[in-house]
Design a protein around this motif. Sequence first.
Motif, PDB file in Angstrom:
ATOM      1  N   LEU A 177      13.822  26.287  36.511  1.00  0.00           N
ATOM      2  CA  LEU A 177      12.635  27.134  36.489  1.00  0.00           C
ATOM      3  C   LEU A 177      11.387  26.259  36.520  1.00  0.00           C
ATOM      4  O   LEU A 177      11.267  25.312  35.732  1.00  0.00           O
ATOM      5  N   PRO A 178      10.440  26.533  37.419  1.00  0.00           N
ATOM      6  CA  PRO A 178       9.207  25.739  37.474  1.00  0.00           C
ATOM      7  C   PRO A 178       8.461  25.803  36.150  1.00  0.00           C
ATOM      8  O   PRO A 178       8.342  26.864  35.538  1.00  0.00           O
ATOM      9  N   ASN A 179       7.990  24.656  35.701  1.00  0.00           N
ATOM     10  CA  ASN A 179       7.236  24.575  34.445  1.00  0.00           C
ATOM     11  C   ASN A 179       6.047  23.651  34.671  1.00  0.00           C
ATOM     12  O   ASN A 179       6.159  22.433  34.543  1.00  0.00           O
ATOM     13  N   THR A 180       4.930  24.244  35.032  1.00  0.00           N
ATOM     14  CA  THR A 180       3.747  23.462  35.399  1.00  0.00           C
ATOM     15  C   THR A 180       2.753  23.422  34.245  1.00  0.00           C
ATOM     16  O   THR A 180       2.435  24.446  33.653  1.00  0.00           O
ATOM     17  N   SER A 181       2.280  22.234  33.929  1.00  0.00           N
ATOM     18  CA  SER A 181       1.241  22.065  32.916  1.00  0.00           C
ATOM     19  C   SER A 181       0.087  21.282  33.528  1.00  0.00           C
ATOM     20  O   SER A 181       0.157  20.812  34.663  1.00  0.00           O
ATOM     21  N   GLU A 182      -0.986  21.125  32.773  1.00  0.00           N
ATOM     22  CA  GLU A 182      -2.138  20.382  33.266  1.00  0.00           C
ATOM     23  C   GLU A 182      -1.780  18.936  33.581  1.00  0.00           C
ATOM     24  O   GLU A 182      -2.369  18.313  34.447  1.00  0.00           O
ATOM     25  N   ASN A 183      -0.762  18.415  32.891  1.00  0.00           N
ATOM     26  CA  ASN A 183      -0.403  17.011  33.074  1.00  0.00           C
ATOM     27  C   ASN A 183       0.470  16.760  34.298  1.00  0.00           C
ATOM     28  O   ASN A 183       0.538  15.639  34.786  1.00  0.00           O
ATOM     29  N   ASN A 184       1.150  17.805  34.781  1.00  0.00           N
ATOM     30  CA  ASN A 184       2.055  17.566  35.908  1.00  0.00           C
ATOM     31  C   ASN A 184       1.777  18.470  37.093  1.00  0.00           C
ATOM     32  O   ASN A 184       2.610  18.570  37.984  1.00  0.00           O
ATOM     33  N   LYS A 185       0.625  19.138  37.119  1.00  0.00           N
ATOM     34  CA  LYS A 185       0.362  20.105  38.177  1.00  0.00           C
ATOM     35  C   LYS A 185       0.264  19.449  39.553  1.00  0.00           C
ATOM     36  O   LYS A 185       0.572  20.091  40.564  1.00  0.00           O
ATOM     37  N   ILE A 186      -0.135  18.187  39.613  1.00  0.00           N
ATOM     38  CA  ILE A 186      -0.227  17.502  40.905  1.00  0.00           C
ATOM     39  C   ILE A 186       1.160  17.278  41.492  1.00  0.00           C
ATOM     40  O   ILE A 186       1.401  17.449  42.689  1.00  0.00           O
ATOM     41  N   ALA A 187       2.117  16.910  40.620  1.00  0.00           N
ATOM     42  CA  ALA A 187       3.472  16.635  41.085  1.00  0.00           C
ATOM     43  C   ALA A 187       4.347  17.881  41.162  1.00  0.00           C
ATOM     44  O   ALA A 187       5.475  17.818  41.659  1.00  0.00           O
ATOM     45  N   ALA A 188       3.817  19.025  40.705  1.00  0.00           N
ATOM     46  CA  ALA A 188       4.642  20.238  40.635  1.00  0.00           C
ATOM     47  C   ALA A 188       5.196  20.637  41.999  1.00  0.00           C
ATOM     48  O   ALA A 188       6.314  21.129  42.112  1.00  0.00           O
ATOM     49  N   GLY A 189       4.416  20.422  43.056  1.00  0.00           N
ATOM     50  CA  GLY A 189       4.845  20.842  44.384  1.00  0.00           C
ATOM     51  C   GLY A 189       5.985  20.031  44.963  1.00  0.00           C
ATOM     52  O   GLY A 189       6.616  20.469  45.929  1.00  0.00           O
ATOM     53  N   VAL A 190       6.276  18.879  44.388  1.00  0.00           N
ATOM     54  CA  VAL A 190       7.346  18.026  44.928  1.00  0.00           C
ATOM     55  C   VAL A 190       8.484  17.825  43.934  1.00  0.00           C
ATOM     56  O   VAL A 190       9.345  16.978  44.140  1.00  0.00           O
ATOM     57  N   LYS A 191       8.498  18.616  42.869  1.00  0.00           N
ATOM     58  CA  LYS A 191       9.535  18.431  41.853  1.00  0.00           C
ATOM     59  C   LYS A 191      10.885  19.011  42.264  1.00  0.00           C
ATOM     60  O   LYS A 191      11.913  18.632  41.727  1.00  0.00           O
ATOM     61  N   TRP A 192      10.906  19.984  43.190  1.00  0.00           N
ATOM     62  CA  TRP A 192      12.159  20.463  43.780  1.00  0.00           C
ATOM     63  C   TRP A 192      13.105  21.032  42.715  1.00  0.00           C
ATOM     64  O   TRP A 192      14.256  20.612  42.596  1.00  0.00           O
ATOM     65  N   HIS A 193      12.630  22.029  41.956  1.00  0.00           N
ATOM     66  CA  HIS A 193      13.411  22.579  40.851  1.00  0.00           C
ATOM     67  C   HIS A 193      14.743  23.181  41.308  1.00  0.00           C
ATOM     68  O   HIS A 193      15.727  23.156  40.563  1.00  0.00           O
ATOM     69  N   HIS A 194      14.782  23.735  42.519  1.00  0.00           N
ATOM     70  CA  HIS A 194      15.997  24.413  42.967  1.00  0.00           C
ATOM     71  C   HIS A 194      17.139  23.450  43.294  1.00  0.00           C
ATOM     72  O   HIS A 194      18.236  23.882  43.642  1.00  0.00           O
ATOM     73  N   LYS A 195      16.915  22.138  43.139  1.00  0.00           N
ATOM     74  CA  LYS A 195      17.995  21.185  43.388  1.00  0.00           C
ATOM     75  C   LYS A 195      19.072  21.259  42.314  1.00  0.00           C
ATOM     76  O   LYS A 195      20.196  20.786  42.524  1.00  0.00           O
ATOM     77  N   VAL A 196      18.766  21.862  41.180  1.00  0.00           N
ATOM     78  CA  VAL A 196      19.735  21.941  40.083  1.00  0.00           C
ATOM     79  C   VAL A 196      21.010  22.648  40.529  1.00  0.00           C
ATOM     80  O   VAL A 196      22.118  22.232  40.195  1.00  0.00           O
ATOM     81  N   ALA A 197      20.862  23.717  41.300  1.00  0.00           N
ATOM     82  CA  ALA A 197      22.036  24.459  41.778  1.00  0.00           C
ATOM     83  C   ALA A 197      22.934  23.570  42.628  1.00  0.00           C
ATOM     84  O   ALA A 197      24.173  23.599  42.493  1.00  0.00           O
ATOM     85  N   SER A 198      22.335  22.770  43.482  1.00  0.00           N
ATOM     86  CA  SER A 198      23.122  21.887  44.341  1.00  0.00           C
ATOM     87  C   SER A 198      23.881  20.846  43.531  1.00  0.00           C
ATOM     88  O   SER A 198      25.078  20.617  43.751  1.00  0.00           O
ATOM     89  N   VAL A 199      23.199  20.230  42.578  1.00  0.00           N
ATOM     90  CA  VAL A 199      23.847  19.192  41.774  1.00  0.00           C
ATOM     91  C   VAL A 199      24.974  19.796  40.937  1.00  0.00           C
ATOM     92  O   VAL A 199      26.039  19.193  40.775  1.00  0.00           O
ATOM     93  N   CYS A 200      24.758  21.018  40.420  1.00  0.00           N
ATOM     94  CA  CYS A 200      25.818  21.700  39.668  1.00  0.00           C
ATOM     95  C   CYS A 200      27.067  21.869  40.532  1.00  0.00           C
ATOM     96  O   CYS A 200      28.196  21.671  40.065  1.00  0.00           O
ATOM     97  N   SER A 201      26.867  22.220  41.779  1.00  0.00           N
ATOM     98  CA  SER A 201      28.017  22.464  42.668  1.00  0.00           C
ATOM     99  C   SER A 201      28.734  21.181  43.047  1.00  0.00           C
ATOM    100  O   SER A 201      29.942  21.186  43.300  1.00  0.00           O
TER     101      SER A 201
END
Length: 237
Positions: free
Chosen positions: A118-142
């Motif tokens: 799940l995307p979790n954006t804060s003031e400290n990481n908002k710049i990198a939020a667009g490249v964090k690729w949260h949906h990769k978790v499903a792939s790694v699980c598989s």
Amino acid sequence: MRILFITPYPAGRAPSQRFRFEQYLPALTANGHKYQEEAFLSEETWAILYKPGHSLSKALGILGGMLRRTALLARVSAFDFVFVHREAAPVGPPVFEWLLAKVLRKKIIYDFDDAIWLPNTSENNKIAAGVKWHHKVASVCSWAYKNSCGNSYLAAYARQFNPNTVVNPTTIDTVHLHNQVRDQARPGRLVIGWTGTHSTLKYLEQIVPVLARLEAEGLDFEFRVISNQPPNCRCAH
């Protein structure tokens, strides 16, 4: 048995790593196993990661982590299992996990203790939020040989992609490491504690009504917050 631990943060720096597996490393050694811990972030990058500014140093730190991960691929053949905590790299698609599982055919134990898909954006990481690729978790699980999840909610998500999933609760060692400061049975004012980082402080607002209700019902307690930044909510008053 040789185990490679792939982690986001330097050893001993992050609570999730300390409680999920680092506290058990001496037990591995005592039972004849060998391990190696490889962090993505260097100590220098970790020290400035959540501080304002330092953009160039942070970018160079991320690049350095990518280079270390690339170099690590040449050495993974020496290990029987690869334990990936949260992610091999904090940005981009799961390239390293794919190479480990599909090209190098390593047995991956994929471990996570938060809903990191799940995307979790804060003031400290908002710049990198667009490249964090949260949906990769499903792939790694598989791709994983087995998923190690902190609770049943996380395990239910992982099982959608891989039935080889276990609930591995986050624990503390109450004999050797923790709970040695004072006798918890000693009478005194009740203390309710919360621990987290700047990125999760916003969730304190959700429990303010609960604390208010407990106070209204006459419960005498103290609420303590342990974090790397002070809370900015009604509970701080």
